[in-house]
Design an enzyme around this catalytic site. Structure first.
Site, PDB file in Angstrom:
ATOM      1  N   LYS A  47       0.825  -1.218   0.000  1.00 35.91           N
ATOM      2  CA  LYS A  47       0.000   0.000   0.000  1.00 35.91           C
ATOM      3  C   LYS A  47       0.860   1.270   0.000  1.00 35.91           C
ATOM      4  O   LYS A  47       0.617   2.176  -0.802  1.00 35.91           O
ATOM      5  CB  LYS A  47      -0.905  -0.076   1.235  1.00 35.91           C
TER       6      LYS A  47
ATOM      7  N   ARG B  54     -10.238   3.010   8.178  1.00 36.40           N
ATOM      8  CA  ARG B  54      -9.843   1.682   8.674  1.00 36.40           C
ATOM      9  C   ARG B  54     -10.989   0.989   9.407  1.00 36.40           C
ATOM     10  O   ARG B  54     -10.847  -0.168   9.780  1.00 36.40           O
ATOM     11  CB  ARG B  54      -8.718   1.807   9.687  1.00 36.40           C
TER      12      ARG B  54
ATOM     13  N   ARG C 221      11.034  -5.398   5.353  1.00 36.40           N
ATOM     14  CA  ARG C 221      10.896  -3.962   5.102  1.00 36.40           C
ATOM     15  C   ARG C 221      11.488  -3.091   6.209  1.00 36.40           C
ATOM     16  O   ARG C 221      11.645  -3.519   7.340  1.00 36.40           O
ATOM     17  CB  ARG C 221       9.449  -3.587   4.763  1.00 36.40           C
TER      18      ARG C 221
ATOM     19  N   ARG D  62      10.375  -1.521  11.417  1.00 33.13           N
ATOM     20  CA  ARG D  62       9.342  -0.739  12.097  1.00 33.13           C
ATOM     21  C   ARG D  62       8.938  -1.398  13.400  1.00 33.13           C
ATOM     22  O   ARG D  62       8.811  -2.624  13.453  1.00 33.13           O
ATOM     23  CB  ARG D  62       8.119  -0.689  11.169  1.00 33.13           C
TER      24      ARG D  62
ATOM     25  N   ARG E 156      -2.183  -7.011  13.607  1.00 32.21           N
ATOM     26  CA  ARG E 156      -2.621  -6.019  12.619  1.00 32.21           C
ATOM     27  C   ARG E 156      -3.403  -6.680  11.488  1.00 32.21           C
ATOM     28  O   ARG E 156      -4.348  -6.105  10.956  1.00 32.21           O
ATOM     29  CB  ARG E 156      -1.409  -5.241  12.084  1.00 32.21           C
TER      30      ARG E 156
HETATM   31  P1  AMP Z   1      -0.090   1.891   8.434  1.00 34.44           P
HETATM   32  O1  AMP Z   1       1.217   2.563   8.185  1.00 34.44           O
HETATM   33  O2  AMP Z   1      -1.159   2.372   7.480  1.00 34.44           O
HETATM   34  O3  AMP Z   1       0.027   0.399   8.489  1.00 34.44           O
HETATM   35  O4  AMP Z   1      -0.571   2.363   9.896  1.00 34.44           O
HETATM   36  C1  AMP Z   1       0.219   2.103  11.057  1.00 34.44           C
HETATM   37  C2  AMP Z   1      -0.611   2.202  12.305  1.00 34.44           C
HETATM   38  O5  AMP Z   1      -1.156   3.531  12.443  1.00 34.44           O
HETATM   39  C3  AMP Z   1      -1.829   1.287  12.365  1.00 34.44           C
HETATM   40  O6  AMP Z   1      -1.497  -0.024  12.784  1.00 34.44           O
HETATM   41  C4  AMP Z   1      -2.702   2.029  13.388  1.00 34.44           C
HETATM   42  O7  AMP Z   1      -2.226   1.843  14.694  1.00 34.44           O
HETATM   43  C5  AMP Z   1      -2.461   3.490  13.021  1.00 34.44           C
HETATM   44  N1  AMP Z   1      -3.421   3.968  11.996  1.00 34.44           N
HETATM   45  C6  AMP Z   1      -3.150   4.371  10.716  1.00 34.44           C
HETATM   46  N2  AMP Z   1      -4.256   4.751  10.081  1.00 34.44           N
HETATM   47  C7  AMP Z   1      -5.271   4.601  10.952  1.00 34.44           C
HETATM   48  C8  AMP Z   1      -6.673   4.819  10.896  1.00 34.44           C
HETATM   49  N3  AMP Z   1      -7.284   5.260   9.780  1.00 34.44           N
HETATM   50  N4  AMP Z   1      -7.411   4.548  12.011  1.00 34.44           N
HETATM   51  C9  AMP Z   1      -6.834   4.112  13.150  1.00 34.44           C
HETATM   52  N5  AMP Z   1      -5.529   3.870  13.281  1.00 34.44           N
HETATM   53  C10 AMP Z   1      -4.743   4.114  12.201  1.00 34.44           C
END
Ligand code: AMP
Length: 211
Positions: free
Chosen positions: A13, A86, A125, A157, A168
């Site tokens: 993504k 989300r 990654r 990360r 996740r």
């Molecule tokens: P990502 O980089 O998109 O995988 O996001 C990393 C983390 O940020 C997620 O596991 C959530 O803890 C938080 N996060 C990102 N976007 C959202 C969202 N729209 N709603 C709630 N938590 C979010």
């Protein structure tokens, strides 16, 4: 063009959001990157969300809606949302917000990748401590630095540990897939096969956008 890009952790993504935003001059909002930036910067928001991110849980909907409203209220031009919405609540709040702002979504792209490929990719990654980019090891610059800022502070990360990744993925299935169904009732929703290398997936995405 206004796009929403969705996909489980490790689906590519972030990579494809970056490619699409650059290629089509779209304003790119990655909520994950924004939240990680707040944590790294030690802001009030960062302190509120740090533990949530580390555990692989979701930040509360009301906080996310306030953040996204600010992002969308910026200057005109097309945008790309990456990592938002989300949850069903976020999707149900986003639809009237976009109607109010007169910013219809042209297409929702949802990447699909089997779990075994996701687990393999996440082990490979890295996160740039300089600019926050999350990238695969095979996308580093020729000198081994971050492909965006050239930085060398590249680490796994915090939320890419195996335990957290499993959490996740479960959160994605339980909360984000139903949110995609909500979006699919309001905007065109297209599933894209996210398996294979980034170039092949980028081609599939381009095919969907040109169809
Ligand atoms: P990502 O980089 O998109 O995988 O996001 C990393 C983390 O940020 C997620 O596991 C959530 O803890 C938080 N996060 C990102 N976007 C959202 C969202 N729209 N709603 C709630 N938590 C979010």
């Amino acid at each position: 063009m206004n796009l929403i890009l969705a996909g489980p952790p490790g689906s590519g993504k972030g990579t494809h959001a970056e490619l699409l935003a650059q290629g089509r001059s779209l304003r790119h909002t990655s909520t994950g990157e924004l939240l990680r930036g707040a944590v790294a910067g030690g802001t009030d928001l960062g302190r509120q969300v740090e533990g949530i991110l580390e555990r692989g849980e979701l930040v509360p909907d009301n906080l996310m809606m306030a953040i996204i409203r600010d992002c969308l209220a910026g200057d005109g031009g097309g945008w790309l949302l990456d990592g938002f919405p989300r949850t069903v609540a976020q999707a149900e709040a986003l639809v009237p917000l976009l109607a109010e702002l007169n910013q219809p979504v042209d297409v929702v792209l949802a990447l699909k990748v089997p779990d075994d490929e996701i687990v393999r990719r996440l082990a490979e990654r890295l996160n740039c401590g300089g600019c926050g980019l999350v990238t695969a090891q095979d996308r580093l610059g020729a000198d081994g630095g971050c492909p965006r800022c050239g930085g060398r502070d590249l680490r796994v990360r915090a939320d890419d540990r195996e335990e957290t990744v499993r959490k996740r993925l479960a959160v994605y299935r339980a909360q984000t897939q139903p949110a995609l169904e909500v979006l699919g009732r309001c905007y065109p929703l297209r599933w894209v096969d996210g398996r294979g290398d980034a170039a092949a997936v980028a081609q599939r995405i381009a095919g969907v956008l040109e169809a």
